[in-house]
Design a protein around this motif. Sequence first.
Motif, PDB file in Angstrom:
ATOM      1  N   ARG A 188       0.814  -1.212   0.000  1.00  0.00           N
ATOM      2  CA  ARG A 188       0.000   0.000   0.000  1.00  0.00           C
ATOM      3  C   ARG A 188       0.854   1.271   0.000  1.00  0.00           C
ATOM      4  O   ARG A 188       0.310   2.381  -0.054  1.00  0.00           O
ATOM      5  N   LEU A 189       2.160   1.127   0.052  1.00  0.00           N
ATOM      6  CA  LEU A 189       3.028   2.296   0.064  1.00  0.00           C
ATOM      7  C   LEU A 189       3.178   2.868  -1.335  1.00  0.00           C
ATOM      8  O   LEU A 189       3.047   2.162  -2.338  1.00  0.00           O
ATOM      9  N   ALA A 190       3.446   4.155  -1.401  1.00  0.00           N
ATOM     10  CA  ALA A 190       3.817   4.787  -2.667  1.00  0.00           C
ATOM     11  C   ALA A 190       5.338   4.742  -2.779  1.00  0.00           C
ATOM     12  O   ALA A 190       6.042   4.670  -1.757  1.00  0.00           O
ATOM     13  N   PRO A 191       5.886   4.742  -3.992  1.00  0.00           N
ATOM     14  CA  PRO A 191       7.349   4.800  -4.112  1.00  0.00           C
ATOM     15  C   PRO A 191       7.889   6.023  -3.390  1.00  0.00           C
ATOM     16  O   PRO A 191       7.452   7.146  -3.633  1.00  0.00           O
ATOM     17  N   ALA A 192       8.819   5.807  -2.465  1.00  0.00           N
ATOM     18  CA  ALA A 192       9.358   6.906  -1.665  1.00  0.00           C
ATOM     19  C   ALA A 192      10.358   7.715  -2.480  1.00  0.00           C
ATOM     20  O   ALA A 192      11.026   7.179  -3.371  1.00  0.00           O
ATOM     21  N   PRO A 193      10.490   9.010  -2.183  1.00  0.00           N
ATOM     22  CA  PRO A 193      11.481   9.827  -2.899  1.00  0.00           C
ATOM     23  C   PRO A 193      12.895   9.275  -2.716  1.00  0.00           C
ATOM     24  O   PRO A 193      13.281   8.877  -1.621  1.00  0.00           O
ATOM     25  N   CYS A 194      13.635   9.245  -3.806  1.00  0.00           N
ATOM     26  CA  CYS A 194      15.014   8.771  -3.754  1.00  0.00           C
ATOM     27  C   CYS A 194      15.858   9.759  -2.949  1.00  0.00           C
ATOM     28  O   CYS A 194      15.838  10.960  -3.230  1.00  0.00           O
ATOM     29  N   PRO A 195      16.600   9.309  -1.948  1.00  0.00           N
ATOM     30  CA  PRO A 195      17.472  10.233  -1.189  1.00  0.00           C
ATOM     31  C   PRO A 195      18.423  10.958  -2.138  1.00  0.00           C
ATOM     32  O   PRO A 195      18.956  10.369  -3.089  1.00  0.00           O
ATOM     33  N   SER A 196      18.625  12.239  -1.882  1.00  0.00           N
ATOM     34  CA  SER A 196      19.434  13.056  -2.789  1.00  0.00           C
ATOM     35  C   SER A 196      20.859  12.528  -2.913  1.00  0.00           C
ATOM     36  O   SER A 196      21.463  12.580  -3.992  1.00  0.00           O
ATOM     37  N   GLU A 197      21.411  11.997  -1.807  1.00  0.00           N
ATOM     38  CA  GLU A 197      22.785  11.480  -1.867  1.00  0.00           C
ATOM     39  C   GLU A 197      22.857  10.236  -2.747  1.00  0.00           C
ATOM     40  O   GLU A 197      23.839  10.029  -3.461  1.00  0.00           O
ATOM     41  N   LEU A 198      21.828   9.385  -2.696  1.00  0.00           N
ATOM     42  CA  LEU A 198      21.786   8.215  -3.558  1.00  0.00           C
ATOM     43  C   LEU A 198      21.569   8.628  -5.010  1.00  0.00           C
ATOM     44  O   LEU A 198      22.196   8.082  -5.926  1.00  0.00           O
ATOM     45  N   LEU A 199      20.685   9.595  -5.222  1.00  0.00           N
ATOM     46  CA  LEU A 199      20.412  10.065  -6.578  1.00  0.00           C
ATOM     47  C   LEU A 199      21.691  10.559  -7.242  1.00  0.00           C
ATOM     48  O   LEU A 199      21.940  10.300  -8.420  1.00  0.00           O
ATOM     49  N   ARG A 200      22.514  11.252  -6.491  1.00  0.00           N
ATOM     50  CA  ARG A 200      23.779  11.753  -7.041  1.00  0.00           C
ATOM     51  C   ARG A 200      24.667  10.599  -7.500  1.00  0.00           C
ATOM     52  O   ARG A 200      25.339  10.694  -8.530  1.00  0.00           O
ATOM     53  N   LEU A 201      24.643   9.484  -6.771  1.00  0.00           N
ATOM     54  CA  LEU A 201      25.459   8.331  -7.158  1.00  0.00           C
ATOM     55  C   LEU A 201      24.918   7.650  -8.415  1.00  0.00           C
ATOM     56  O   LEU A 201      25.675   7.007  -9.147  1.00  0.00           O
ATOM     57  N   LEU A 202      23.623   7.783  -8.656  1.00  0.00           N
ATOM     58  CA  LEU A 202      23.004   7.102  -9.787  1.00  0.00           C
ATOM     59  C   LEU A 202      23.209   7.837 -11.105  1.00  0.00           C
ATOM     60  O   LEU A 202      23.074   7.246 -12.176  1.00  0.00           O
ATOM     61  N   LEU A 203      23.527   9.125 -11.030  1.00  0.00           N
ATOM     62  CA  LEU A 203      23.651   9.918 -12.245  1.00  0.00           C
ATOM     63  C   LEU A 203      25.068   9.834 -12.809  1.00  0.00           C
ATOM     64  O   LEU A 203      26.037   9.720 -12.064  1.00  0.00           O
ATOM     65  N   PRO A 204      25.206   9.904 -14.133  1.00  0.00           N
ATOM     66  CA  PRO A 204      26.548   9.904 -14.723  1.00  0.00           C
ATOM     67  C   PRO A 204      27.273  11.189 -14.367  1.00  0.00           C
ATOM     68  O   PRO A 204      26.635  12.232 -14.190  1.00  0.00           O
TER      69      PRO A 204
END
Length: 299
Positions: A188-204
């Motif tokens: 029943r949860l919605a996808p939670a916002p990606c933590p900004s520090e993790l998002l930075r690691l995911l980007l080229p």
Amino acid sequence: MATIDRRATTLALAHALSAAERGLAVIPLSRTKLPALRSPHRDDPDPLPCHGECGRFGHGVYDASTDPRRIRELFAAAPWATGYGIACGLHPHHLIGVDLDTKSGTDSSVALRELALRHLFTIPDTVVVLTPSGGRHLWLSGPPDVVVPNSASRLAPGIDIRGAGGYLVGPGSRTGHGVYETAPGTSRLAPAPCPSELLRLLLPPPRTHHPGPSTAGRQGQGPGQGQGQGLVQFVLAAHEGQRNTRLFWAACRAHENGIGPQLTAQLVQAAVRTGLTEREARSTIASAARMTAPADRRH
């Protein structure tokens, strides 16, 4: 066996329609976890890039939709489908999938916890899908103006990322190895916002930009043009093998933000500079416009 397959297809369709009600665009999958519909261009002697502009099914994630009528048509065209895929990166959730694999010989869950400790972020409570092999898919929501690329074990061994142009196997799907299921307490949860520090690691990593003589000419741009410069730069930073994907998702973002028509010429020019032909670029942008159009205008 045919009865079991029909039941599996019926269940997959029901789960796919339920996901679409939550704003998740879906496609039918076969037991191999691949898109159930083959490309209509597979026998063309010299196929041109097509993301669905031809009007036929069989373009993988580019077929994904939240429109119940279109979803039923997709499954009707693939009566052997036993699962469904959820397209990542699309409005409104801009889904990012963190795939914690168990087949790499390392504990990917431990690797993710170590990354979180090292980079000072916490994985929030979110949707978790359990895979038949014992892995887990974490669903996170990304910002609307950021395009997360797909990657395999770049973040850490056994951690794959499903982003722009990728898809996740939806819970309730049946594959040759078993059924994908939502972890208890997370359905029943919605996808939670990606933590900004993790998002930075995911980007080229961004390319170094050296301002040229044309920089001064950019002053005085209208609001739409200024807002879209980040998307243009994202396309310019594309390497071989990701040019179409980057262009497609940049064009999707532009159309979602209402600046698609104004930004088209700049996106085409940027794509041509990365190595695409103008025809390929315009075809990809047209596909993005169709994908982001309201459901009643897609048919």
